[in-house]
Design an enzyme around this catalytic site. Structure first.
Site, PDB file in Angstrom:
ATOM      1  N   GLU A 131       8.120  16.427  12.006  1.00 35.75           N
ATOM      2  CA  GLU A 131       9.285  16.943  12.740  1.00 35.75           C
ATOM      3  C   GLU A 131      10.275  15.838  13.096  1.00 35.75           C
ATOM      4  OE1 GLU A 131       8.605  20.266  15.383  1.00 35.75           O
ATOM      5  OE2 GLU A 131       6.515  20.363  14.780  1.00 35.75           O
ATOM      6  N   ASP A 138       9.957  29.776  18.099  1.00 34.47           N
ATOM      7  CA  ASP A 138       9.273  28.509  17.837  1.00 34.47           C
ATOM      8  C   ASP A 138       8.920  27.869  19.184  1.00 34.47           C
ATOM      9  OD1 ASP A 138       8.131  26.358  16.602  1.00 34.47           O
ATOM     10  OD2 ASP A 138       9.899  25.768  15.470  1.00 34.47           O
TER      11      ASP A 138
END
Ligand code: BGC
Length: 613
Positions: A467, A268
């Site tokens: 997020e 990621d």
């Protein structure tokens, strides 16, 4: 995936170390040119959320990807023609791109409980991606979110693995389909335990034993792998103190060896950075864990240098590099990339008129209608007659940006109608069906008057976030959270967390304007139907009490018309909670917990047909 092994071996026999390491690198588009792609033999480029070319139209994306592709395919003495693969976060439609159909976020799709529809949503999304000349989406998210304080709860279909496991293969099949011209490569994420962190802290620590990890969080991945998913993204969280990005047991022993995953694992966003202060050490840890492709957005040249040094010094076995490159090439062959024409010449990139088309929007409309959950309906106030005199108010009533949530045009989402081209706001949908409805001037409902209005529809709730910026907690007080019932008592350090969405789950505290608008209207004698937008269940006791009917619409995306269709009864309301709904901030219920006692249980949802309630 065995048909291509011979071709891969032949190709790898021609590759030197530079060419191999280049395949393992995925820079962000803003930090790499097509010339550099060729020079460094780069295997992939990505767009982060909101990182877009030109005017952000499909044509701009085709032109950009075509240039990267052309550079990757130039063959000469120093360079082998290996097609690049371009990755985007098309996580609810190809939602980075202006004019895309934006689907409801996953939490709403979980409430719709319709696996067959998931396949059509994924297929439609794949077409909207393929139109832009892009081949790979970092979706679907298979998080089983266990704590709604987490800012990414809306990316999760459910707190229960059953729905996630049922949806995973359908979505993967919809995206990848026959791996042909209307397909894209899927990427299940974030492996593993992203939804299990203490207090729902994004990128935090999943403090659960292996039995629980396997029971709750692993089954969706097995299902996706069995359905042939070609890529997996590692998660930024830790499992019992060790980052997934350096977890050899999770990435190699479980994912590759035990689950039989033969595609490649991508890291990621700069995920290896936090493995060690020394970047070289971080690279070594990431490589040795079994990671195959590295999303090193900016520092990709450093990554290449370190990797070569590590291989030359024997700290990374050459066969680890060969495993990674074989897997990356396998996905490229398997997806037919070597045989596909350049992006500008592909079938769908020549049909940009299908982008955001009615046919595509109809799939999203169906998803919106099926995802709404009704929590209250006193005296069967809903559905409304279209001839009813209606006042529409609330900050989210006429805002297509708000109703799409995060990961839409921008990483953190959009905040206006103008940014979302196409579709309808909820107000616009209401207006189409009930032309006599009026929109409150300042959205606060000051004009409410029982002589003129029979009812008010007030659209309340969250505004967009993505997020960690969507997390909910009191900074500095994590130690205290560890004493909550149902949470593991281990102290945590949140000193690096700067900004969060709110400090607790109470809607009337994070958005006092909502209850104020509802009270403003009811105090003038007009009953309220509350429609809430948001990425998770919140404590809404006050808003529930003040309203006569209450509908949770999640983050429905661009097709706000679907909300209106249901409010007026053209379609029944059928969504069922795929998350337990809280009554207090300091409890954290998940279905199956001992003494389970949420405000509304998992599976709750009223319908218009009383016999079903
Ligand atoms: C997110 C991923 C996303 C990636 C690329 C990260 O910050 O955690 O879900 O796919 O960025 O944009």
């Amino acid at each position: 995936m065995s048909n291509f092994e011979k071709r891969i071996s032949e190709l790898m026999a021609k590759m030197n170390l530079d060419q191999m390491v280049g395949q393992m690198v995925q820079p962000e588009r803003q930090f790499i040119t097509p010339e550099q792609v060729k020079k460094h033999h780069i295997g992939s480029v990505l767009s982060g959320g909101g990182s877009v070319p030109g005017d952000n139209k499909p044509e701009d994306w085709i032109a950009m990807n075509d240039e990267y592709w052309a550079a990757s395919m130039e063959a000469d003495d120093e360079h082998l023609a290996i097609p690049i693969v371009y990755g985007v976060d098309a996580i609810h439609g190809n939602s980075n791109v202006t004019g895309a159909v934006v689907f409801p976020h996953n939490i709403g799709l979980g409430a719709a409980k319709d696996p067959e529809m998931m396949e059509r949503i994924a297929r439609t999304t794949a077409r909207e991606i393929a139109v832009t000349g892009v081949e790979w989406t970092f979706a679907p998210t298979l998080a089983v979110a266990r704590n709604s304080h987490w800012g990414r709860t809306y990316e999760s279909y459910s707190e229960d693995p059953q729905i996630v496991t049922e949806y995973a293969p359908r979505f993967v099949r919809g995206l990848q389909s026959d791996l042909g011209e209307e397909s894209v490569i899927g990427c299940v994420k974030h492996f593993i335990g992203d939804g299990a962190t203490v207090h729902g802290i994004d990128q935090g620590d999943a403090q659960i034993d292996e039995e629980e990890l396997r029971r709750l969080h692993l089954p969706p991945y097995q299902a996706a792998i069995d359905a042939g998913v070609l890529t997996v993204m590692a998660s930024l969280n830790s499992w019992n103190g060790l980052k997934c990005h350096e977890h050899r047991y999770l990435l190699t022993d479980i994912l590759k060896d035990e689950l039989g995953f033969r595609g490649f694992i991508v890291s990621d966003w700069d995920g290896i950075d936090c493995l060690a202060e020394d970047f070289g050490k971080a690279v070594e840890l990431g490589l040795n864990s079994g990671m195959d492709m590295f999303m090193v957005t900016e520092k990709w040249e450093e990554f290449i240098q370190h990797t070569k040094t590590l291989v030359n010094s024997g700290r990374i076995p050459k066969k680890r590099i060969e495993d990674a490159v074989r897997r990356i090439l396998r996905v490229k062959f398997e997806f037919g990339l070597f045989d596909k024409p350049r992006p500008a010449e592909r079938k769908l990139s020549k049909q940009t008129e299908i982008f955001g088309s009615k046919e595509h929007r109809d799939v999203a409309l169906e998803a919106v209608r099926k995802s709404l959950v009704m929590l209250k309906n006193d005296d069967a106030l809903l559905p409304l007659e279209k001839s009813t005199r209606i006042l529409v108010a609330g900050k989210n009533a006429n805002n297509r940006g708000h109703q799409c949530g995060g990961f839409t045009v921008n990483w953190q989402g959009a905040i206006s109608n103008e940014e979302i081209v196409g579709g309808q706001s909820i107000w616009e949908g209401i207006q189409t069906l009930a032309p006599s409805a009026v929109l409150s001037d300042n959205l606060e409902g000051n004009e409410a008057n029982p002589d003129q209005h029979d009812v008010a529809i007030v659209v309340i709730g969250e505004t967009p976030y993505a997020e960690m910026l969507g997390d909910i907690r009191v900074p500095g007080l994590l130690q205290e959270y560890s004493t909550f019932p149902n949470s593991t008592p281990i102290p945590l350090d949140d000193s690096e967390v700067a900004e969060v969405y709110a400090s607790n789950l109470y809607l009337h505290e994070m958005h006092p304007e909502d209850i104020a608008t509802i009270n403003n209207i009811t105090s003038r004698g007009v009953p309220v139907v509350a429609v809430m937008l948001g990425g998770r269940p919140l404590v809404v006791e006050k808003e529930l009490e003040a309203s006569s009917a209450f509908v949770m619409a999640w983050l429905p995306g661009s097709e706000g018309h679907g909300v209106a269709d249901v409010l007026f009864g053209d379609f029944d309301i059928q969504g069922k909670l795929s998350f337990s709904w809280p009554k207090y901030d300091n409890e954290n219920w998940n279905v199956g917990d001992p003494n389970y006692n949420p405000r509304f249980p998992y599976g709750f949802g009223l319908t218009y047909d009383k016999t079903n309630n």
